[in-house]
Design a protein around this motif. Structure first.
Motif, PDB file in Angstrom:
ATOM      1  N   GLN A 204      40.573  50.745  36.428  1.00 18.82           N
ATOM      2  CA  GLN A 204      40.864  51.578  37.595  1.00 18.82           C
ATOM      3  C   GLN A 204      40.266  51.009  38.887  1.00 18.82           C
ATOM      4  O   GLN A 204      39.779  51.729  39.748  1.00 18.82           O
ATOM      5  N   ALA A 205      40.312  49.691  38.997  1.00 16.61           N
ATOM      6  CA  ALA A 205      39.844  49.006  40.205  1.00 16.61           C
ATOM      7  C   ALA A 205      41.039  48.769  41.129  1.00 16.61           C
ATOM      8  O   ALA A 205      42.191  48.833  40.689  1.00 16.61           O
ATOM      9  N   PRO A 206      40.791  48.482  42.395  1.00 14.98           N
ATOM     10  CA  PRO A 206      41.892  48.142  43.297  1.00 14.98           C
ATOM     11  C   PRO A 206      42.672  46.941  42.771  1.00 14.98           C
ATOM     12  O   PRO A 206      42.136  46.117  42.025  1.00 14.98           O
ATOM     13  N   LEU A 207      43.915  46.830  43.173  1.00 16.01           N
ATOM     14  CA  LEU A 207      44.764  45.723  42.743  1.00 16.01           C
ATOM     15  C   LEU A 207      44.191  44.391  43.226  1.00 16.01           C
ATOM     16  O   LEU A 207      43.921  44.218  44.415  1.00 16.01           O
ATOM     17  N   ALA A 208      43.994  43.492  42.314  1.00 16.21           N
ATOM     18  CA  ALA A 208      43.460  42.171  42.650  1.00 16.21           C
ATOM     19  C   ALA A 208      44.528  41.329  43.340  1.00 16.21           C
ATOM     20  O   ALA A 208      45.697  41.387  42.990  1.00 16.21           O
ATOM     21  N   THR A 209      44.088  40.559  44.306  1.00 20.54           N
ATOM     22  CA  THR A 209      44.953  39.580  44.960  1.00 20.54           C
ATOM     23  C   THR A 209      44.273  38.223  44.859  1.00 20.54           C
ATOM     24  O   THR A 209      43.067  38.137  44.616  1.00 20.54           O
ATOM     25  N   SER A 210      45.008  37.187  45.062  1.00 17.99           N
ATOM     26  CA  SER A 210      44.452  35.842  44.958  1.00 17.99           C
ATOM     27  C   SER A 210      43.401  35.622  46.039  1.00 17.99           C
ATOM     28  O   SER A 210      43.655  35.845  47.218  1.00 17.99           O
ATOM     29  N   PRO A 211      42.205  35.165  45.631  1.00 22.10           N
ATOM     30  CA  PRO A 211      41.160  34.906  46.626  1.00 22.10           C
ATOM     31  C   PRO A 211      41.212  33.496  47.208  1.00 22.10           C
ATOM     32  O   PRO A 211      40.225  33.002  47.730  1.00 22.10           O
ATOM     33  N   THR A 212      42.369  32.851  47.151  1.00 20.02           N
ATOM     34  CA  THR A 212      42.494  31.454  47.552  1.00 20.02           C
ATOM     35  C   THR A 212      41.880  31.173  48.917  1.00 20.02           C
ATOM     36  O   THR A 212      41.116  30.236  49.079  1.00 20.02           O
ATOM     37  N   PHE A 213      42.175  31.965  49.915  1.00 24.17           N
ATOM     38  CA  PHE A 213      41.694  31.664  51.261  1.00 24.17           C
ATOM     39  C   PHE A 213      40.367  32.339  51.569  1.00 24.17           C
ATOM     40  O   PHE A 213      39.693  31.973  52.516  1.00 24.17           O
ATOM     41  N   ASN A 214      39.977  33.333  50.787  1.00 23.81           N
ATOM     42  CA  ASN A 214      38.727  34.043  51.022  1.00 23.81           C
ATOM     43  C   ASN A 214      37.595  33.567  50.128  1.00 23.81           C
ATOM     44  O   ASN A 214      36.458  33.922  50.353  1.00 23.81           O
ATOM     45  N   LEU A 215      37.895  32.838  49.081  1.00 24.17           N
ATOM     46  CA  LEU A 215      36.929  32.329  48.118  1.00 24.17           C
ATOM     47  C   LEU A 215      36.464  33.396  47.134  1.00 24.17           C
ATOM     48  O   LEU A 215      36.203  33.100  45.986  1.00 24.17           O
TER      49      LEU A 215
END
Length: 139
Positions: A50-61
């Motif tokens: 029940q965590a927020p939807l993950a997105t790719s951390p490519t640009f944020n690390l």
């Protein structure tokens, strides 16, 4: 440890199987080719908690997803060397309790973590035509 083939619809079963191997502080290196489903796996893990939807951390690390019971860390170290990660202070986050998913972590980082007393796991993903092969091993 864990050795499964799963379709996209069966990823929740792989997440459930992974749970048996996790502690309150887990480091999981996600290894697989581009497009193998590393971020998709983290999305399913987040959904199961029940965590927020993950997105790719490519640009944020790094992305951090908090739940009432768990903190999920999602790193993307693509083209980042150990020295750069150390200089940025990112590696200090690995000491925090929670589940740490590391995409594109290299052998030097894995070796360093082991020398510091961590017990990282490696989840390798190999995409097939209709399924993905998930294999969990000790780092």
């Amino acid at each position: 440890m864990l050795d499964m083939h799963a379709s996209l619809a069966q990823i929740p079963q792989v997440v459930q199987a992974l749970q048996a191997h996790l502690t309150t502080h887990a480091l999981i290196f996600l290894q697989g080719d581009l497009g193998s489903g590393k971020t998709t796996f983290v999305q399913h893990f987040c959904r199961a908690h029940q965590a927020p939807l993950a997105t790719s951390p490519t640009f944020n690390l790094l992305h951090i997803y908090k739940t009432p019971k768990l903190c999920i860390y999602h790193y993307d170290f693509y083209l980042k060397g150990f020295e750069e990660l150390h200089a940025l202070g990112v590696l200090e986050n690995l000491e925090q309790g929670g589940v740490h998913f590391i995409e594109w972590g290299d052998f030097h980082l894995l070796s360093w973590l082991k020398s510091c007393g961590f017990s990282p796991l490696v989840l390798s993903l190999k995409r097939g035509d209709e399924t993905c092969h998930y294999k969990l091993t000790h780092g």
